[in-house]
Each structure stands twice: as C-alpha cells, then as structure tokens.
Design an enzyme around this catalytic site. Structure first.
Site, PDB file in Angstrom:
ATOM      1  N   GLY A  56       1.169  -1.572  -0.032  1.00 43.67           N
ATOM      2  CA  GLY A  56      -0.305  -0.169   0.196  1.00 43.67           C
ATOM      3  C   GLY A  56       0.655   1.458  -0.099  1.00 43.67           C
ATOM      4  O   GLY A  56       1.843   1.312   0.358  1.00 43.67           O
ATOM      5  N   SER A  57      -0.155   2.818  -1.022  1.00 40.91           N
ATOM      6  CA  SER A  57       0.883   3.252  -0.874  1.00 40.91           C
ATOM      7  C   SER A  57       0.653   4.181   0.293  1.00 40.91           C
ATOM      8  O   SER A  57       0.555   3.959   1.707  1.00 40.91           O
ATOM      9  CB  SER A  57       0.548   4.616  -1.887  1.00 40.91           C
ATOM     10  OG  SER A  57       0.837   4.066  -2.803  1.00 40.91           O
ATOM     11  N   GLY A  58       1.696   5.452   1.078  1.00 38.70           N
ATOM     12  CA  GLY A  58       1.574   6.316   2.117  1.00 38.70           C
ATOM     13  C   GLY A  58       2.982   5.620   2.818  1.00 38.70           C
ATOM     14  O   GLY A  58       3.143   6.154   4.190  1.00 38.70           O
ATOM     15  N   HIS A  59       3.780   4.807   3.052  1.00 34.72           N
ATOM     16  CA  HIS A  59       4.870   4.357   3.260  1.00 34.72           C
ATOM     17  C   HIS A  59       5.953   5.386   2.776  1.00 34.72           C
ATOM     18  O   HIS A  59       7.144   5.081   3.295  1.00 34.72           O
ATOM     19  CB  HIS A  59       5.188   3.286   3.681  1.00 34.72           C
ATOM     20  CG  HIS A  59       4.163   2.365   4.502  1.00 34.72           C
ATOM     21  ND1 HIS A  59       3.230   3.035   5.408  1.00 34.72           N
ATOM     22  CD2 HIS A  59       3.223   1.262   3.645  1.00 34.72           C
ATOM     23  CE1 HIS A  59       2.139   2.192   5.609  1.00 34.72           C
ATOM     24  NE2 HIS A  59       2.045   1.754   5.088  1.00 34.72           N
ATOM     25  N   LYS A 107       5.524  -7.560   3.151  1.00 34.86           N
ATOM     26  CA  LYS A 107       5.341  -7.400   4.285  1.00 34.86           C
ATOM     27  C   LYS A 107       3.933  -8.175   4.744  1.00 34.86           C
ATOM     28  O   LYS A 107       3.205  -8.472   4.127  1.00 34.86           O
ATOM     29  CB  LYS A 107       5.053  -6.309   4.444  1.00 34.86           C
ATOM     30  CG  LYS A 107       5.905  -5.087   3.648  1.00 34.86           C
ATOM     31  CD  LYS A 107       5.981  -3.668   4.530  1.00 34.86           C
ATOM     32  CE  LYS A 107       4.812  -2.665   3.942  1.00 34.86           C
ATOM     33  NZ  LYS A 107       4.746  -3.405   2.500  1.00 34.86           N
ATOM     34  N   ASP A 112      -1.410  -7.846   1.453  1.00 30.96           N
ATOM     35  CA  ASP A 112       0.272  -8.699   0.930  1.00 30.96           C
ATOM     36  C   ASP A 112      -0.021  -9.775   0.358  1.00 30.96           C
ATOM     37  O   ASP A 112       0.578 -10.310  -0.345  1.00 30.96           O
ATOM     38  CB  ASP A 112       0.821  -8.070   1.509  1.00 30.96           C
ATOM     39  CG  ASP A 112       0.965  -5.997   1.256  1.00 30.96           C
ATOM     40  OD1 ASP A 112      -0.179  -5.888   0.466  1.00 30.96           O
ATOM     41  OD2 ASP A 112       1.656  -5.488   1.962  1.00 30.96           O
ATOM     42  N   HIS A 221       0.669   1.139  10.089  1.00 26.06           N
ATOM     43  CA  HIS A 221      -0.808   2.318   9.211  1.00 26.06           C
ATOM     44  C   HIS A 221      -1.874   2.083  10.677  1.00 26.06           C
ATOM     45  O   HIS A 221      -2.914   2.741  10.506  1.00 26.06           O
ATOM     46  CB  HIS A 221      -1.756   0.891   8.471  1.00 26.06           C
ATOM     47  CG  HIS A 221      -1.067  -0.426   7.440  1.00 26.06           C
ATOM     48  ND1 HIS A 221      -0.516  -1.060   8.251  1.00 26.06           N
ATOM     49  CD2 HIS A 221      -0.953   0.409   5.685  1.00 26.06           C
ATOM     50  CE1 HIS A 221       0.041  -1.408   6.458  1.00 26.06           C
ATOM     51  NE2 HIS A 221       0.289  -0.911   5.744  1.00 26.06           N
TER      52      HIS A 221
END
Length: 335
Positions: A56-59, A107, A112, A221
């Site tokens: 996921g994006s945001g990291h 991860k 995932d 998250h």
C-alpha cells in the site's frame, strides 16, 4: 484536512507521475502503480535475479523510492494502506524477469500475502520462477501459530537493500532469497506514535491521542499499539523501545548491528537525531555496537508524528552487502 493533493482518488497516480518527472532513471506506469528501472530487464545481464517489492502507498519512500541499481528492480504501489492487485504485481514481475527468476519481498499483512501469492502463481504459469520472502519484524505483535502474526515494518528496508546487493552480484535466486530470510530473522522493530496519521480518503485522524499521550508499539497504518503512556522524554522513549526490541533479539550484546531510526512522516530531523543519540547511549550501556546506521524518513505512515527503531544483527556478509553500492532516488552511496 489540509493536504497538497488534487483529490483523494488521484493521490497515488499523481504522486507517481511526480516521481517519473523527478527521476528519469525510472519507468513509471502511474495508473497501475508500477515502477521499474528505465532500462527494464533488457538492460540487465541475462540470468540476473530481479528483486521486487511493494504494498500500500503512504509509506514513501518505501518502496518505489528504492528502485535502482543495487536494490529493487521494481516496486508496485497500491492505494493508500491497501495492497496492490495481483494483476499489477504479476505484470511488474514478468516485466523485470531476466531469466533467473524474481524475488518478492512482502510485508506481513494479509492483503499483501494473498495478492503477492496469487501474482506469483500467475507468473509461474507463464514460466517465471518466483520466490517469496515475508518480512515480520515488529515485536509489538506476538508471534503466534494462528492469525497474521507480526507486521512487516522497518526491516523491509534492510531486506530490500541486502537482497538487492546480492542480486546485483549475480547470485542465484535461492541464495538471494536465503540472505533475505537471514536479514529478517536477525531484525526487530518497534514504533511509537505522538499523533495519528490522516488518510486522504477519510480526511480525519485515524485515532485520537490526548495532548500528553503517546502510543507505544504502533503499526505503520495506525494499528493499535501495546499501551498508551503519558508523554516521556526522548531518553525514556528510547529506553522503552529498545527494551521491547532487545527482549526479543537474543545474543545481541557483543554483536554489531545495523540501526534504522525512522521517521513516520511528521517528525522533524532534529527529533530523530535526538533519538539517535539516546539509542547510542542505551546500546552502549548494553554492550551493543552500532556498525552502520540510517536516520530519516524511510518507512513512513503519511503524516504521523513518531518514529520506529529497527536493529539487525550483522555479520561480515551482511555488512559487506549493506556497504555495496546503491543508486536509487532515496538511498545512494558508493556510486
């Protein structure tokens, strides 16, 4: 919510278009969330293993910021805090295969694992050999025989760097996967939040913390941590975080470690360096030598204030591969 965005729906694709503009050494398919080296598999020696990661994006800069020589061949970005779909993972995997197979670094989150596994099966049906290594370094979550188990956090950077370096040397897929698993087995992480993050789609903080509260053991998250405490000094915070890590990292004393002091997106560098000093003090008192370290925002959680600490016990092999040249948008040395 005040953010420099066009719309919550276009955050990831807009960011990837910006990455393409800023880094011409990358090839970016913004709508699919796929980032590869510009030359692709055609620019690699035949028979070289490709290392791929994503989530996921945001990291950011994880994972796309680590695509380049000596690290990842490709990264696949999903929506914010949501796994990329199997079709996009499979497309990226097939695109970077140079004939020796592809290592997936994943991860440990349910979405995932499921999506990367399905993508690997699809690729193997097309004749591409895929190995999967799962990163599960977060000691805030207990290891269990049931359920998803520990979360993958800061050690993902270590796995990507060291596995990528060995792949760059031309090692076969089994050896690249083995060193990735070795890094994960020797790495532990722990996080603390001073504030929540705000996802563009929600537009408000994921959770609430009082003005004088911190959350220990937080996930990247915004998952719940182990406990809430009254705000502590940097020295006290470092001690609590390292207590949790070292309780789960046997035989750390006397061995050199690679250290990551990682910002979660909303913590200024001055505070991260204060934490670095306190970590040095605590580890020194416990007979642990920091052989290599990074300080900065590498595995973030949007705009969350706080940090994670990651330690990896390192032998000569891991230190050699860590020191190997790397040339990516967000990690570069020896070039």
């Amino acid at each position: 919510m005040k953010k420099l965005i066009n719309s919550p729906e276009s955050v990831v694709s807009d960011a990837l278009r910006g990455m393409a503009a800023a880094h011409p050494g990358l090839r970016v398919e913004a709508e699919k969330g796929i980032v590869t080296r510009a030359a692709g598999a055609a620019g690699e020696p035949a028979g070289k293993v490709a290392v791929l990661s994503g989530g996921g994006s945001g990291h950011e800069p994880l994972h796309a910021g680590f695509v380049g020589r000596g690290m990842l061949a490709a990264a696949v970005a999903g929506p914010v805090f949501t796994s990329p779909v199997p079709d996009n993972i499979a497309a990226a995997t097939c695109a970077v295969d140079a004939g020796a197979g592809v290592l997936h670094i994943v991860k440990n989150y349910t979405g995932d694992i499921l999506n990367f596994t399905m993508a690997a099966e699809d690729c193997e049906d097309e004749g591409v050999k895929v190995e999967q290594v799962v990163v599960d370094d977060d000691v805030a979550v207990a290891r269990t025989e049931h359920g998803p188990g520990r979360r993958g956090t800061g050690a993902t950077l270590f796995v990507e760097k060291i596995a990528g370096a060995l792949a760059e040397e031309g090692a076969p897929l089994a050896e690249v996967a083995a060193v990735a698993r070795k890094v994960n087995a020797n790495a532990r992480s722990y996080g603390v939040a001073l504030s929540s993050c705000t996802t563009p789609a929600k537009g408000s903080p994921n959770f609430a913390l009082g003005e004088d509260e911190i959350e220990l053991g937080i996930g990247i998250h915004g998952e719940p941590g182990r406990e809430r405490r009254t705000l502590m000094t940097a020295a006290e915070t470092a001690e609590a975080m390292l207590d949790a890590i070292l309780d789960d990292l046997p035989e750390a004393a006397g061995a050199p470690v690679i250290l990551l002091v990682n910002g979660l997106g909303g913590t200024p560098p001055v505070e991260l360096y204060i934490m670095r000093a306190e970590v040095e003090r605590v580890l020194g008192e416990r007979g642990i030598t920091v052989a290599r370290s990074l300080v900065g925002n590498y595995v973030t959680s949007l705009d969350m204030a706080g940090c994670t600490l990651t330690l990896c016990r390192a032998d000569e092999e891991l230190l050699r591969l860590w020191d190997a040249p790397v040339d990516t948008p967000s990690l570069r040395w020896g070039c």
